[in-house]
Motif scaffolding. Sequence first.
Motif, PDB file in Angstrom:
ATOM      1  N   UNK A   1       0.841  -1.194   0.000  1.00 52.58           N
ATOM      2  CA  UNK A   1       0.000   0.000   0.000  1.00 52.58           C
ATOM      3  C   UNK A   1       0.876   1.244   0.000  1.00 52.58           C
ATOM      4  N   UNK A   2       0.744   2.037  -1.048  1.00 54.02           N
ATOM      5  CA  UNK A   2       1.533   3.260  -1.160  1.00 54.02           C
ATOM      6  C   UNK A   2       0.678   4.515  -1.089  1.00 54.02           C
ATOM      7  N   UNK A   3      -0.640   4.372  -1.197  1.00 56.78           N
ATOM      8  CA  UNK A   3      -1.518   5.539  -1.195  1.00 56.78           C
ATOM      9  C   UNK A   3      -2.698   5.316  -0.266  1.00 56.78           C
ATOM     10  N   UNK A   4      -2.924   6.249   0.646  1.00 57.09           N
ATOM     11  CA  UNK A   4      -4.087   6.238   1.530  1.00 57.09           C
ATOM     12  C   UNK A   4      -4.251   7.639   2.087  1.00 57.09           C
ATOM     13  N   UNK A   5      -5.433   8.199   1.906  1.00 54.78           N
ATOM     14  CA  UNK A   5      -5.737   9.501   2.505  1.00 54.78           C
ATOM     15  C   UNK A   5      -6.478   9.326   3.828  1.00 54.78           C
ATOM     16  N   UNK A   6      -7.381   8.347   3.861  1.00 56.12           N
ATOM     17  CA  UNK A   6      -8.178   8.065   5.056  1.00 56.12           C
ATOM     18  C   UNK A   6      -8.298   6.560   5.225  1.00 56.12           C
ATOM     19  N   UNK A   7      -8.432   6.124   6.470  1.00 58.75           N
ATOM     20  CA  UNK A   7      -8.750   4.731   6.783  1.00 58.75           C
ATOM     21  C   UNK A   7      -9.935   4.752   7.741  1.00 58.75           C
ATOM     22  N   UNK A   8     -11.020   4.094   7.356  1.00 64.96           N
ATOM     23  CA  UNK A   8     -12.215   3.997   8.194  1.00 64.96           C
ATOM     24  C   UNK A   8     -12.270   2.587   8.755  1.00 64.96           C
ATOM     25  N   UNK A   9     -12.213   2.452  10.079  1.00 65.15           N
ATOM     26  CA  UNK A   9     -12.155   1.132  10.718  1.00 65.15           C
ATOM     27  C   UNK A   9     -13.468   0.865  11.440  1.00 65.15           C
ATOM     28  N   UNK A  10     -14.139  -0.222  11.064  1.00 64.63           N
ATOM     29  CA  UNK A  10     -15.451  -0.536  11.616  1.00 64.63           C
ATOM     30  C   UNK A  10     -15.426  -0.969  13.066  1.00 64.63           C
TER      31      UNK A  10
ATOM     32  N   UNK B   1     -22.830   9.276  15.061  1.00 62.71           N
ATOM     33  CA  UNK B   1     -23.547  10.541  15.036  1.00 62.71           C
ATOM     34  C   UNK B   1     -22.753  11.675  14.422  1.00 62.71           C
ATOM     35  N   UNK B   2     -21.470  11.422  14.108  1.00 64.75           N
ATOM     36  CA  UNK B   2     -20.618  12.454  13.540  1.00 64.75           C
ATOM     37  C   UNK B   2     -20.674  12.463  12.002  1.00 64.75           C
ATOM     38  N   UNK B   3     -20.343  13.602  11.427  1.00 65.78           N
ATOM     39  CA  UNK B   3     -20.134  13.728   9.984  1.00 65.78           C
ATOM     40  C   UNK B   3     -18.751  14.320   9.795  1.00 65.78           C
ATOM     41  N   UNK B   4     -17.901  13.609   9.050  1.00 66.56           N
ATOM     42  CA  UNK B   4     -16.507  13.987   8.890  1.00 66.56           C
ATOM     43  C   UNK B   4     -16.253  14.345   7.432  1.00 66.56           C
ATOM     44  N   UNK B   5     -15.669  15.513   7.186  1.00 67.42           N
ATOM     45  CA  UNK B   5     -15.287  15.910   5.831  1.00 67.42           C
ATOM     46  C   UNK B   5     -13.990  15.220   5.455  1.00 67.42           C
TER      47      UNK B   5
ATOM     48  N   UNK C   1     -12.756  15.368   1.969  1.00 69.42           N
ATOM     49  CA  UNK C   1     -12.214  16.402   1.091  1.00 69.42           C
ATOM     50  C   UNK C   1     -13.375  17.299   0.685  1.00 69.42           C
ATOM     51  N   UNK C   2     -13.158  18.174  -0.284  1.00 68.83           N
ATOM     52  CA  UNK C   2     -14.195  19.135  -0.653  1.00 68.83           C
ATOM     53  C   UNK C   2     -15.429  18.462  -1.251  1.00 68.83           C
ATOM     54  N   UNK C   3     -15.283  17.234  -1.762  1.00 62.47           N
ATOM     55  CA  UNK C   3     -16.384  16.546  -2.444  1.00 62.47           C
ATOM     56  C   UNK C   3     -16.901  15.327  -1.687  1.00 62.47           C
ATOM     57  N   UNK C   4     -16.231  14.935  -0.619  1.00 63.21           N
ATOM     58  CA  UNK C   4     -16.520  13.654   0.026  1.00 63.21           C
ATOM     59  C   UNK C   4     -16.620  13.831   1.538  1.00 63.21           C
ATOM     60  N   UNK C   5     -17.623  13.209   2.124  1.00 63.25           N
ATOM     61  CA  UNK C   5     -17.753  13.193   3.582  1.00 63.25           C
ATOM     62  C   UNK C   5     -18.203  11.810   4.013  1.00 63.25           C
ATOM     63  N   UNK C   6     -18.141  11.556   5.317  1.00 59.56           N
ATOM     64  CA  UNK C   6     -18.593  10.271   5.839  1.00 59.56           C
ATOM     65  C   UNK C   6     -19.432  10.518   7.079  1.00 59.56           C
ATOM     66  N   UNK C   7     -20.584   9.873   7.132  1.00 58.40           N
ATOM     67  CA  UNK C   7     -21.417   9.886   8.331  1.00 58.40           C
ATOM     68  C   UNK C   7     -21.149   8.608   9.124  1.00 58.40           C
ATOM     69  N   UNK C   8     -21.021   8.762  10.429  1.00 59.29           N
ATOM     70  CA  UNK C   8     -20.701   7.640  11.312  1.00 59.29           C
ATOM     71  C   UNK C   8     -21.970   7.235  12.058  1.00 59.29           C
ATOM     72  N   UNK C   9     -22.289   5.950  12.046  1.00 63.65           N
ATOM     73  CA  UNK C   9     -23.495   5.425  12.684  1.00 63.65           C
ATOM     74  C   UNK C   9     -23.118   4.386  13.742  1.00 63.65           C
ATOM     75  N   UNK C  10     -23.808   4.378  14.880  1.00 62.52           N
ATOM     76  CA  UNK C  10     -23.587   3.307  15.850  1.00 62.52           C
ATOM     77  C   UNK C  10     -24.107   1.982  15.310  1.00 62.52           C
TER      78      UNK C  10
END
Length: 295
Positions: free
Chosen positions: A44-53, A100-104, A106-115
């Motif tokens: 793995x040489x490229x990663x901007x974000x890692x979302x871990x469940x 319950x959070x919403x994380x930006x 980048x300018x075009x992409x966000x993620x909503x976090x759910x329990x």
Amino acid sequence: MSTLDWYGCATFRLRTAEGLTVWLDAYLDRVPDAEQSGVGVDDVTAADWILVGHSHFDHLWGAERIAVRTGATVVGSYESVRVLAAAGVPEEQLLAVGGGERVALDASTSVRVLPSLHSCVWSSQPMPPADEVCLGETGLTLQERSERMRALWAGFGALGDDVRAHMQAADQGERGDGGALVFVVETSEGSVLFQDTIGCWSGVLGQQSPDVAILAVAGRGNRDGEPVQGSTADFVAEQAAALGARTVVPCHHDDWLPGFSRAIDTAPIRAAVARAAPGTTLVDLPYASGYALFR
């Protein structure tokens, strides 16, 4: 064009049309006898974000090395963040969430976090075939579940030297799963829901309407804190119908830890989804296929 690559278990790489690289879980390095995707953490040489469940080893292990090498920010539960900080990931690259959070991103992409909820891995049938009807085991206390979990972890040592060495390398202490989370990634082209273990709060999941849903399809399902009374196939179909996604992508269904896991036949799941959610297509991805998400 947004693409999705599956690397086994519940690990995916999402690349958006704008070029953002988001890893969903990070479990790439497996025991030698497991099915292999051909891509390991060192590749793995490229990663901007890692979302871990959640923070079990088959989801979190690898995130620490990817984050340190690439500078990616990791979004995960407070337990996942604690483990990664102890592994040497800089604090400025760790973002703890609880739902319950919403994380930006980048300018075009966000993620909503759910329990969410973990599968009933403490069940006497932790990895049933998809069409097997499982009943009972409701109403157990936390102490009773914990005792069963201790017996489960102890049994991993009997799976051989490779598994013992693997578990020692991936060990993050005696804490549990850290609180399962579901992520809804919203891109400029559409939205992707990511669930890495087969459990949910039905009232929360039923409020979502993603274009694509990545759903775990292995394990004893957990609906609102109790084991599902029925089959995995029917529970996945129930979730698919509630979400109304055009596409469902299964995960966690390969043989990621031989002796404990099993390769899950998705044919019964496909048939159940067709009955319960006829507008939804189940897309069973091969490893590293570069699937075009919103075509």
